[in-house]
Write a protein that holds these residues in place. Structure first.
Motif, PDB file in Angstrom:
ATOM      1  N   ALA A   1      37.234  -0.136  -7.250  1.00  0.00           N
ATOM      2  CA  ALA A   1      38.327   0.444  -8.015  1.00  0.00           C
ATOM      3  C   ALA A   1      38.446   1.932  -7.740  1.00  0.00           C
ATOM      4  CB  ALA A   1      38.099   0.191  -9.505  1.00  0.00           C
ATOM      5  N   GLU A   2      37.319   2.595  -7.521  1.00  0.00           N
ATOM      6  CA  GLU A   2      37.339   4.026  -7.236  1.00  0.00           C
ATOM      7  C   GLU A   2      38.018   4.333  -5.905  1.00  0.00           C
ATOM      8  OE1 GLU A   2      34.344   3.305 -10.303  1.00  0.00           O
ATOM      9  OE2 GLU A   2      34.752   2.365  -8.371  1.00  0.00           O
ATOM     10  N   GLN A   3      37.839   3.450  -4.900  1.00  0.00           N
ATOM     11  CA  GLN A   3      38.505   3.647  -3.619  1.00  0.00           C
ATOM     12  C   GLN A   3      40.021   3.520  -3.758  1.00  0.00           C
ATOM     13  OE1 GLN A   3      35.941   0.664  -1.586  1.00  0.00           O
ATOM     14  NE2 GLN A   3      35.795   2.165   0.072  1.00  0.00           N
ATOM     15  N   VAL A   4      40.458   2.531  -4.519  1.00  0.00           N
ATOM     16  CA  VAL A   4      41.892   2.366  -4.771  1.00  0.00           C
ATOM     17  C   VAL A   4      42.441   3.589  -5.485  1.00  0.00           C
ATOM     18  CG1 VAL A   4      43.636   0.992  -5.973  1.00  0.00           C
ATOM     19  CG2 VAL A   4      41.725  -0.154  -4.830  1.00  0.00           C
ATOM     20  N   LEU A   5      41.700   4.054  -6.487  1.00  0.00           N
ATOM     21  CA  LEU A   5      42.119   5.226  -7.256  1.00  0.00           C
ATOM     22  C   LEU A   5      42.234   6.461  -6.363  1.00  0.00           C
ATOM     23  CD1 LEU A   5      42.722   6.440 -10.053  1.00  0.00           C
ATOM     24  CD2 LEU A   5      40.268   6.809 -10.332  1.00  0.00           C
ATOM     25  N   LEU A   6      41.294   6.623  -5.423  1.00  0.00           N
ATOM     26  CA  LEU A   6      41.311   7.775  -4.529  1.00  0.00           C
ATOM     27  C   LEU A   6      42.532   7.753  -3.621  1.00  0.00           C
ATOM     28  CD1 LEU A   6      39.888  10.324  -3.498  1.00  0.00           C
ATOM     29  CD2 LEU A   6      38.580   8.858  -1.923  1.00  0.00           C
TER      30      LEU A   6
ATOM     31  N   GLN B   1      37.308   2.934 -18.544  1.00  0.00           N
ATOM     32  CA  GLN B   1      36.895   1.978 -19.567  1.00  0.00           C
ATOM     33  C   GLN B   1      35.726   1.110 -19.096  1.00  0.00           C
ATOM     34  OE1 GLN B   1      40.265  -0.375 -20.720  1.00  0.00           O
ATOM     35  NE2 GLN B   1      41.108   1.195 -22.073  1.00  0.00           N
ATOM     36  N   GLN B   2      35.609   0.939 -17.789  1.00  0.00           N
ATOM     37  CA  GLN B   2      34.547   0.073 -17.267  1.00  0.00           C
ATOM     38  C   GLN B   2      33.171   0.683 -17.502  1.00  0.00           C
ATOM     39  OE1 GLN B   2      35.577  -2.949 -16.205  1.00  0.00           O
ATOM     40  NE2 GLN B   2      37.599  -2.157 -16.738  1.00  0.00           N
ATOM     41  N   GLN B   3      33.085   2.016 -17.622  1.00  0.00           N
ATOM     42  CA  GLN B   3      31.861   2.726 -17.995  1.00  0.00           C
ATOM     43  C   GLN B   3      30.707   2.523 -17.021  1.00  0.00           C
ATOM     44  OE1 GLN B   3      31.146   1.277 -21.962  1.00  0.00           O
ATOM     45  NE2 GLN B   3      32.646   2.670 -22.875  1.00  0.00           N
ATOM     46  N   ALA B   4      30.982   2.012 -15.858  1.00  0.00           N
ATOM     47  CA  ALA B   4      29.936   1.785 -14.858  1.00  0.00           C
ATOM     48  C   ALA B   4      30.554   1.966 -13.471  1.00  0.00           C
ATOM     49  CB  ALA B   4      29.329   0.391 -15.007  1.00  0.00           C
ATOM     50  N   PRO B   5      30.455   3.151 -12.884  1.00  0.00           N
ATOM     51  CA  PRO B   5      31.062   3.423 -11.577  1.00  0.00           C
ATOM     52  C   PRO B   5      30.635   2.407 -10.523  1.00  0.00           C
ATOM     53  CG  PRO B   5      30.253   5.448 -12.571  1.00  0.00           C
ATOM     54  CD  PRO B   5      29.767   4.328 -13.437  1.00  0.00           C
ATOM     55  N   GLY B   6      31.607   1.914  -9.786  1.00  0.00           N
ATOM     56  CA  GLY B   6      31.317   0.960  -8.723  1.00  0.00           C
ATOM     57  C   GLY B   6      31.153  -0.473  -9.175  1.00  0.00           C
ATOM     58  N   SER B   7      31.304  -0.720 -10.486  1.00  0.00           N
ATOM     59  CA  SER B   7      31.065  -2.079 -10.990  1.00  0.00           C
ATOM     60  C   SER B   7      32.257  -2.999 -10.764  1.00  0.00           C
ATOM     61  CB  SER B   7      30.728  -2.039 -12.483  1.00  0.00           C
ATOM     62  OG  SER B   7      31.836  -1.577 -13.237  1.00  0.00           O
ATOM     63  N   THR B   8      33.436  -2.424 -10.533  1.00  0.00           N
ATOM     64  CA  THR B   8      34.642  -3.225 -10.337  1.00  0.00           C
ATOM     65  C   THR B   8      35.103  -3.120  -8.891  1.00  0.00           C
ATOM     66  OG1 THR B   8      35.337  -2.848 -12.623  1.00  0.00           O
ATOM     67  CG2 THR B   8      37.013  -3.613 -11.084  1.00  0.00           C
ATOM     68  N   SER B   9      35.313  -4.256  -8.249  1.00  0.00           N
ATOM     69  CA  SER B   9      35.759  -4.250  -6.852  1.00  0.00           C
ATOM     70  C   SER B   9      36.717  -5.402  -6.604  1.00  0.00           C
ATOM     71  CB  SER B   9      34.559  -4.346  -5.898  1.00  0.00           C
ATOM     72  OG  SER B   9      33.754  -5.467  -6.206  1.00  0.00           O
ATOM     73  N   LEU B  10      37.597  -5.213  -5.623  1.00  0.00           N
ATOM     74  CA  LEU B  10      38.520  -6.257  -5.193  1.00  0.00           C
ATOM     75  C   LEU B  10      37.875  -6.950  -4.007  1.00  0.00           C
ATOM     76  CD1 LEU B  10      40.168  -3.501  -6.106  1.00  0.00           C
ATOM     77  CD2 LEU B  10      42.119  -5.004  -5.780  1.00  0.00           C
ATOM     78  N   VAL B  11      37.681  -8.266  -4.106  1.00  0.00           N
ATOM     79  CA  VAL B  11      36.838  -8.963  -3.129  1.00  0.00           C
ATOM     80  C   VAL B  11      37.551 -10.042  -2.326  1.00  0.00           C
ATOM     81  CG1 VAL B  11      34.712  -8.481  -4.396  1.00  0.00           C
ATOM     82  CG2 VAL B  11      36.013 -10.541  -4.935  1.00  0.00           C
TER      83      VAL B  11
END
Length: 386
Positions: free
Chosen positions: A64-69, A94-104
């Motif tokens: 999610a961070e890559q998409v956001l960037l 809201q996820q409160q855990a960097p890198g925990s959400t990804s598109l796979v």
């Protein structure tokens, strides 16, 4: 059929957090790919590695961070992305855990779906994307043509119907193929991860509901499958309602439809078809109220609680009982149409969810299923983990 006694979110508000974020991430990835493939070169999409000949994505996983960037890099070039960056930032936070959400996983030919993996909440979410521009009006299922779906042998002895009638525009074979070729190998290494399905609007919402019911009959997929849609329509006949209620009772599937006050999409006039699962009714939030609520919340002021509490009071949880007469269903449908406005967007639903978070934190989907007076049935015993 194995049903895993998963650890579920503590309340409905927490469980629903992943719905708008997954939907927004999926739509953004599709838009990024479209700009990278067909743009004029002004958009910076260095994070999207594409095959030179086909334009297909070489990267098969993206956080999610890559998409956001990538959205941030282009916020000054694509007009609406400044607002999109703010929405994504809030939802990712809201996820409160960097890198925990990804598109796979995703389908690049039609962009019919994107699969989102969340390691913090241990769940995979299949996000169906709406490809129909006509669906925005909520009318594409207004006069439905129907197809027959035969109940699979795996559950035939456990349910009171042998077949159901479903909206004919939904490709059942494609949903089956997605389950067998994508989801099975994707979920196999993660036996403790839950399977969620979501979609917004008439077409994607219909696909999500049908897919959840179809997939919960698969022996190799985790159960219960949870479907949480926004603005979804009616998709099946009374037998489909009977089937869904039975599968919910047996803990094979959990169905929840978020319906925003005034949204035309869930109220599409579909004679003979029924809504299924819990309806989570959200109060409409005006743009002025939403702006004020955000400003007050940013200041951490006491009035923020008062503002959101006023909206929270309108959250309603209802369930379509099997014993409801067809007349009652038609009467409710007609009454609903009296307050219908325009088609609500995913952003409208995200705003409503945020403003009514306090009330949603007081609700729990699993607890709601134990309310016999509301559902009209007694839940099957919780399976014991082997």
């Amino acid at each position: 059929m194995s049903r895993h006694p998963f650890t579920w979110p503590s309340d409905l508000g927490l469980e629903l957090q992943g719905v708008p974020s997954s939907q927004l991430l999926a739509v953004t990835l599709k838009e990024l790919h479209g700009l990278a493939t067909h743009g004029d070169g002004s958009v910076v999409v260095e994070g999207l590695a594409l095959e030179e000949d086909t334009g297909r994505l070489l990267l098969r996983q993206m956080t999610a961070e890559q998409v956001l960037l990538m959205v941030q890099d282009n916020a000054d070039i694509v007009p609406h992305w400044k607002q999109l960056h703010g929405q994504l930032s809030s939802l990712v936070a809201q996820q409160q855990a960097p890198g925990s959400t990804s598109l796979v996983a995703w389908e690049e030919d039609s962009w019919d779906y994107v699969v989102v993996k969340n390691d913090k909440h241990k769940r995979f979410t299949v996000v169906f994307l709406d490809q129909s521009t006509s669906a925005a009006s909520g009318g594409c299922l207004a006069t439905p043509s129907l197809q027959t779906w035969e109940v699979p042998p795996t559950i035939l002895n456990s349910v009171p119907v042998e077949s159901v009638q479903l909206e004919a525009s939904i490709d059942l074979a494609a949903l089956e193929d997605l389950a067998t070729t994508v989801l099975r190998p994707l979920l196999r290494p993660y036996p403790k991860y839950k399977l969620y399905v979501t979609g917004h609007g008439v077409v994607a919402g219909a696909k999500a509901q049908i897919a959840a019911v179809q997939w919960c009959t698969h022996v190799s997929l985790p159960k219960p499958v949870t479907c949480l849609t926004t603005g979804a329509p009616r998709v099946g006949n009374a037998d489909f309602l009977t089937l869904c209620s039975t599968l919910e009772q047996l803990r094979y599937v959990r169905l929840g439809r978020l319906v925003l006050e005034g949204d035309s999409q869930p109220m599409a006039w579909a004679p003979g078809l029924c809504h299924v699962g819990f309806q989570i009714g959200l109060a409409a939030v005006s743009s002025t109220t939403a702006t004020e609520a955000k400003a007050v919340d940013d200041q951490k002021s006491e009035s923020s609680t008062l503002l959101t509490t006023e909206q929270d009071a309108a959250v309603q949880l209802t369930y379509p009982k099997l014993e409801d007469t067809m007349w009652n269903r038609l009467l409710r449908a007609w009454q609903n149409r009296m307050v219908v406005g325009s088609a609500a967007t995913p952003t409208d639903y995200a705003t409503a969810l945020a403003s009514q978070a306090n009330a949603l934190e007081l609700l729990d989907l699993n607890e709601a299923y134990l309310d016999e007076e509301m559902t009209g049935f007694v839940m099957a015993p919780m399976p014991v983990e082997k």
